[in-house]
Design a protein around this motif. Structure first.
Motif, PDB file in Angstrom:
ATOM      1  N   ARG A  13     137.080 -10.733  83.211  1.00 16.33           N
ATOM      2  CA  ARG A  13     136.997 -12.034  82.541  1.00 16.33           C
ATOM      3  C   ARG A  13     136.534 -11.882  81.098  1.00 16.33           C
ATOM      4  O   ARG A  13     136.993 -12.608  80.202  1.00 16.33           O
ATOM      5  CB  ARG A  13     136.075 -12.971  83.323  1.00 16.33           C
ATOM      6  N   LEU A  14     135.614 -10.945  80.870  1.00 17.41           N
ATOM      7  CA  LEU A  14     135.169 -10.699  79.503  1.00 17.41           C
ATOM      8  C   LEU A  14     136.330 -10.238  78.622  1.00 17.41           C
ATOM      9  O   LEU A  14     136.551 -10.778  77.527  1.00 17.41           O
ATOM     10  CB  LEU A  14     134.049  -9.655  79.506  1.00 17.41           C
ATOM     11  N   TYR A  40     128.282 -16.738  71.375  1.00 17.63           N
ATOM     12  CA  TYR A  40     128.200 -15.659  70.405  1.00 17.63           C
ATOM     13  C   TYR A  40     127.420 -14.489  70.990  1.00 17.63           C
ATOM     14  O   TYR A  40     126.366 -14.660  71.608  1.00 17.63           O
ATOM     15  CB  TYR A  40     127.516 -16.165  69.134  1.00 17.63           C
ATOM     16  N   ASN A  41     127.947 -13.296  70.801  1.00 19.27           N
ATOM     17  CA  ASN A  41     127.292 -12.072  71.250  1.00 19.27           C
ATOM     18  C   ASN A  41     127.239 -11.116  70.058  1.00 19.27           C
ATOM     19  O   ASN A  41     128.283 -10.674  69.574  1.00 19.27           O
ATOM     20  CB  ASN A  41     128.081 -11.436  72.400  1.00 19.27           C
ATOM     21  N   PRO A  42     126.039 -10.815  69.544  1.00 21.66           N
ATOM     22  CA  PRO A  42     125.971  -9.967  68.339  1.00 21.66           C
ATOM     23  C   PRO A  42     126.631  -8.611  68.515  1.00 21.66           C
ATOM     24  O   PRO A  42     127.147  -8.035  67.547  1.00 21.66           O
ATOM     25  CB  PRO A  42     124.464  -9.848  68.071  1.00 21.66           C
ATOM     26  N   ARG A  43     126.649  -8.089  69.745  1.00 22.06           N
ATOM     27  CA  ARG A  43     127.274  -6.788  69.979  1.00 22.06           C
ATOM     28  C   ARG A  43     128.796  -6.859  69.913  1.00 22.06           C
ATOM     29  O   ARG A  43     129.467  -5.847  69.719  1.00 22.06           O
ATOM     30  CB  ARG A  43     126.835  -6.234  71.326  1.00 22.06           C
ATOM     31  N   LEU A  44     129.346  -8.073  70.100  1.00 23.10           N
ATOM     32  CA  LEU A  44     130.802  -8.248  70.071  1.00 23.10           C
ATOM     33  C   LEU A  44     131.249  -9.131  68.923  1.00 23.10           C
ATOM     34  O   LEU A  44     132.385  -9.602  68.899  1.00 23.10           O
ATOM     35  CB  LEU A  44     131.265  -8.861  71.406  1.00 23.10           C
ATOM     36  N   LEU A  89     139.299 -12.409  67.481  1.00 17.48           N
ATOM     37  CA  LEU A  89     140.182 -12.339  68.650  1.00 17.48           C
ATOM     38  C   LEU A  89     139.844 -13.438  69.655  1.00 17.48           C
ATOM     39  O   LEU A  89     140.739 -14.039  70.260  1.00 17.48           O
ATOM     40  CB  LEU A  89     140.053 -10.982  69.327  1.00 17.48           C
ATOM     41  N   ARG A  90     138.557 -13.690  69.841  1.00 15.68           N
ATOM     42  CA  ARG A  90     138.130 -14.730  70.783  1.00 15.68           C
ATOM     43  C   ARG A  90     138.635 -16.098  70.332  1.00 15.68           C
ATOM     44  O   ARG A  90     139.135 -16.880  71.152  1.00 15.68           O
ATOM     45  CB  ARG A  90     136.596 -14.717  70.863  1.00 15.68           C
TER      46      ARG A  90
END
Length: 323
Positions: free
Chosen positions: A207-208, A243-247, A253-254
């Motif tokens: 899913r991610l 929001y994910n700082p690592r991604l 793209l998201r």
């Protein structure tokens, strides 16, 4: 329906949604931030005439622990996994922090904002796929959810199943309590409704990845495909991941993944159904709000160029019933 539809549903839970997986101390910032994010979402929705469905856990209508217990049904689920039981938690937490568990003023604010639908997320954040619960205790829970909403002059017509554990055997229960619409899951193995054990690491990782790269399709659909006896199923199309700082480097793209699905829905006269929780915006709120603003800007373009409409779940049910 001769236009596309942009549907938003929001699972409003506060701590009830994560109680069995996160400690209150570990999640406090998210919950504090959620209370700040909700008025900002409502302001954005009002500015852009966005219709949204807010699926509210029944406990949130209460002011305190005593009121929550007084409004609870007599028949309650006996989950095999006792940690899932919110009533056990209430009994063991006499000094419960009301700020993280109850929110009647926020519900009033949502209800007072134009075009916002108050739906139900069950009374107790009820898990329909966990061992130890039954259709009878689910019915009692929904009855309690309807009763507590009625104390504020509200009559929920839509439902979102907690943890997306929708159950076909329980749809008749919804109809008995006046629920005409529910949010089903996206099609495919990644999104199949299961108990907590069934949500394994492979599904979660899939899913991610699907949030950034089109692995499973757009998950848009026609209104006609939802026809049948109510309650009508208006499945999710996409979860709005926070929001994910690592991604962060992949946020383009998201956003592109969501925009492409929205454009497809607008041009094929289909429904695109986006959902999230307010606590997903609880940290990095400015970044999450900016991302949502970009999604709303895309909807504005599609409304102008393709006639796309913003419709809540009950409005979709009304459109389908009128055919």
């Amino acid at each position: 329906m001769n236009t596309g539809a942009f549907t938003i549903s929001i699972d409003f839970e506060l701590y009830w949604g994560v109680r069995d997986t996160r400690s209150l101390d570990a999640y406090r910032k998210h919950l504090e931030g959620a209370r700040q994010a909700i008025p900002r979402m409502l302001g954005l929705f009002e500015q852009h005439h966005i219709h949204a469905t807010w699926a509210v856990v029944g406990f949130l209508f209460c002011h305190d622990r005593s009121e929550a217990l007084a409004a609870a049904p007599r028949e309650r689920p006996s989950y095999d996994n006792r940690a899932l039981c919110p009533y056990r938690y209430l009994a063991q937490t006499p000094d419960i922090a009301e700020h993280y568990h109850f929110a009647p003023a926020l519900i009033d604010l949502i209800a007072a904002t134009p075009a916002q639908e108050i739906a139900t997320h069950t009374y107790s954040h009820y898990y329909c796929r966990e061992a130890g619960q039954t259709a009878a205790t689910f019915s009692a829970d929904i009855a309690a959810a309807v009763r507590i909403a009625a104390t504020r002059g509200l009559a929920p017509r839509s439902l979102v199943f907690p943890r997306n554990q929708w159950h076909p055997d329980y749809l008749a229960v919804l109809a008995e309590h006046g629920i005409t619409a529910y949010r089903g899951n996206e099609h495919g193995w990644l999104y199949t409704a299961t108990d907590n054990v069934g949500q394994n690491a492979v599904r979660r990782m899939g899913r991610l990845l699907d949030s950034y790269v089109n692995l499973s399709g757009y998950h848009t659909y026609t209104l006609e495909s939802c026809a049948g006896a109510p309650p009508f199923n208006f499945p999710a199309s996409r979860f709005l991941r926070p929001y994910n700082p690592r991604l962060a480097c992949l946020d383009g793209l998201r956003l592109r993944r969501i925009k492409r699905a929205m454009r497809h829905a607008a041009r094929q006269h289909e429904i695109f159904h986006l959902w999230w929780h307010p606590h997903n915006f609880g940290v990095d709120t400015d970044r999450n709000m900016h991302f949502l603003e970009q999604v709303i800007e895309e909807f504005e373009r599609l409304r102008r160029d393709d006639g796309m409409r913003s419709l809540g779940m009950a409005e979709l049910a009304d459109a389908l019933a009128a055919r």
